[in-house]
Design a protein around this motif. Structure first.
Motif, PDB file in Angstrom:
ATOM      1  N   TYR A   1      34.312  45.734  34.631  1.00 50.67           N
ATOM      2  CA  TYR A   1      33.494  46.515  35.559  1.00 50.67           C
ATOM      3  C   TYR A   1      32.087  45.923  35.535  1.00 50.67           C
ATOM      4  O   TYR A   1      31.463  45.844  34.475  1.00 50.67           O
ATOM      5  CB  TYR A   1      33.459  47.992  35.143  1.00 50.67           C
ATOM      6  CG  TYR A   1      32.430  48.791  35.897  1.00 50.67           C
ATOM      7  CD1 TYR A   1      32.629  49.122  37.236  1.00 50.67           C
ATOM      8  CD2 TYR A   1      31.260  49.195  35.285  1.00 50.67           C
ATOM      9  CE1 TYR A   1      31.686  49.838  37.936  1.00 50.67           C
ATOM     10  CE2 TYR A   1      30.303  49.927  35.979  1.00 50.67           C
ATOM     11  CZ  TYR A   1      30.526  50.249  37.304  1.00 50.67           C
ATOM     12  OH  TYR A   1      29.583  50.960  37.994  1.00 50.67           O
TER      13      TYR A   1
ATOM     14  N   CYS B   1      26.949  48.007  40.027  1.00 50.53           N
ATOM     15  CA  CYS B   1      26.295  47.694  41.286  1.00 50.53           C
ATOM     16  C   CYS B   1      24.934  47.060  41.017  1.00 50.53           C
ATOM     17  O   CYS B   1      24.160  47.542  40.195  1.00 50.53           O
ATOM     18  CB  CYS B   1      26.133  48.983  42.076  1.00 50.53           C
ATOM     19  SG  CYS B   1      25.370  48.793  43.683  1.00 50.53           S
TER      20      CYS B   1
ATOM     21  N   SER C   1      41.040  36.534  41.408  1.00 53.63           N
ATOM     22  CA  SER C   1      40.400  37.790  41.046  1.00 53.63           C
ATOM     23  C   SER C   1      40.384  38.700  42.255  1.00 53.63           C
ATOM     24  O   SER C   1      40.362  38.243  43.392  1.00 53.63           O
ATOM     25  CB  SER C   1      38.964  37.556  40.585  1.00 53.63           C
ATOM     26  OG  SER C   1      38.947  36.810  39.411  1.00 53.63           O
ATOM     27  N   VAL C   2      40.372  39.986  42.005  1.00 50.85           N
ATOM     28  CA  VAL C   2      40.277  40.988  43.056  1.00 50.85           C
ATOM     29  C   VAL C   2      39.070  41.853  42.743  1.00 50.85           C
ATOM     30  O   VAL C   2      38.916  42.325  41.616  1.00 50.85           O
ATOM     31  CB  VAL C   2      41.554  41.862  43.113  1.00 50.85           C
ATOM     32  CG1 VAL C   2      41.404  42.956  44.147  1.00 50.85           C
ATOM     33  CG2 VAL C   2      42.773  41.004  43.392  1.00 50.85           C
ATOM     34  N   SER C   3      38.201  42.034  43.732  1.00 52.42           N
ATOM     35  CA  SER C   3      37.013  42.873  43.556  1.00 52.42           C
ATOM     36  C   SER C   3      37.163  44.137  44.384  1.00 52.42           C
ATOM     37  O   SER C   3      37.508  44.075  45.568  1.00 52.42           O
ATOM     38  CB  SER C   3      35.757  42.135  44.001  1.00 52.42           C
ATOM     39  OG  SER C   3      35.564  40.989  43.219  1.00 52.42           O
ATOM     40  N   LEU C   4      36.901  45.263  43.756  1.00 56.83           N
ATOM     41  CA  LEU C   4      36.966  46.550  44.437  1.00 56.83           C
ATOM     42  C   LEU C   4      35.673  47.310  44.183  1.00 56.83           C
ATOM     43  O   LEU C   4      35.272  47.462  43.029  1.00 56.83           O
ATOM     44  CB  LEU C   4      38.139  47.388  43.905  1.00 56.83           C
ATOM     45  CG  LEU C   4      39.521  46.769  44.017  1.00 56.83           C
ATOM     46  CD1 LEU C   4      40.537  47.585  43.241  1.00 56.83           C
ATOM     47  CD2 LEU C   4      39.919  46.688  45.475  1.00 56.83           C
ATOM     48  N   PRO C   5      35.017  47.803  45.231  1.00 60.85           N
ATOM     49  CA  PRO C   5      33.818  48.607  45.002  1.00 60.85           C
ATOM     50  C   PRO C   5      34.209  50.001  44.513  1.00 60.85           C
ATOM     51  O   PRO C   5      35.148  50.605  45.019  1.00 60.85           O
ATOM     52  CB  PRO C   5      33.161  48.664  46.380  1.00 60.85           C
ATOM     53  CG  PRO C   5      34.286  48.486  47.340  1.00 60.85           C
ATOM     54  CD  PRO C   5      35.291  47.609  46.644  1.00 60.85           C
ATOM     55  N   ILE C   6      33.513  50.473  43.517  1.00 62.79           N
ATOM     56  CA  ILE C   6      33.737  51.822  42.996  1.00 62.79           C
ATOM     57  C   ILE C   6      32.432  52.573  43.181  1.00 62.79           C
ATOM     58  O   ILE C   6      31.428  52.262  42.544  1.00 62.79           O
ATOM     59  CB  ILE C   6      34.139  51.795  41.506  1.00 62.79           C
ATOM     60  CG1 ILE C   6      35.408  50.968  41.331  1.00 62.79           C
ATOM     61  CG2 ILE C   6      34.301  53.201  40.965  1.00 62.79           C
ATOM     62  CD1 ILE C   6      35.785  50.712  39.898  1.00 62.79           C
TER      63      ILE C   6
END
Length: 117
Positions: free
Chosen positions: A72, A75, A90-95
């Motif tokens: 993680y 931001c 890689s995979v990026s996901l906004p949380i």
């Protein structure tokens, strides 16, 4: 992170923007250091003297990612990746919190959202 390769990462908080000479050079609302800045280079402090202030920064984070690892990155944190072995995916996901309106996201609101100023 999906293997088979490993990645080395370095990450710094938003307050490092000045030392990283970060600016809005992509016109997407985010701040980026100069493209030529290689935080893994042994000469980075010579090539970019402002980075010398980051060498002993207590919030400087360095780590390796292996296949199946998850990381993680808050931001607004600056990060750079160095591939150590074979290619990887890689995979990026906004949380995001529900109370954050991303339409007006800036480095300042991003730092507050991440709880780090």
């Amino acid at each position: 992170h999906f293997g088979p390769g490993r990645k080395r990462l370095v990450a710094l908080p938003p307050r490092a923007a000045s030392a990283l000479m970060a600016d809005e050079n992509a016109n997407d609302g985010a701040f980026y250091p100069p493209r030529a800045m290689d935080l893994f280079s042994e000469t980075v402090t010579r090539d970019f003297p402002s980075t010398a202030a980051l060498v002993d920064d207590p919030d400087l984070v360095r780590f390796d990612l292996h296949a199946t690892d998850v990381v993680y990155i808050p931001c607004g944190w600056f990060h750079q990746v160095l591939y150590l072995d074979a290619a990887s995916i890689s995979v990026s996901l906004p949380i995001l919190r529900e109370d954050v309106d991303i339409s007006g996201m800036s480095m300042e609101t991003c730092a507050r959202h991440a709880g780090f100023e």
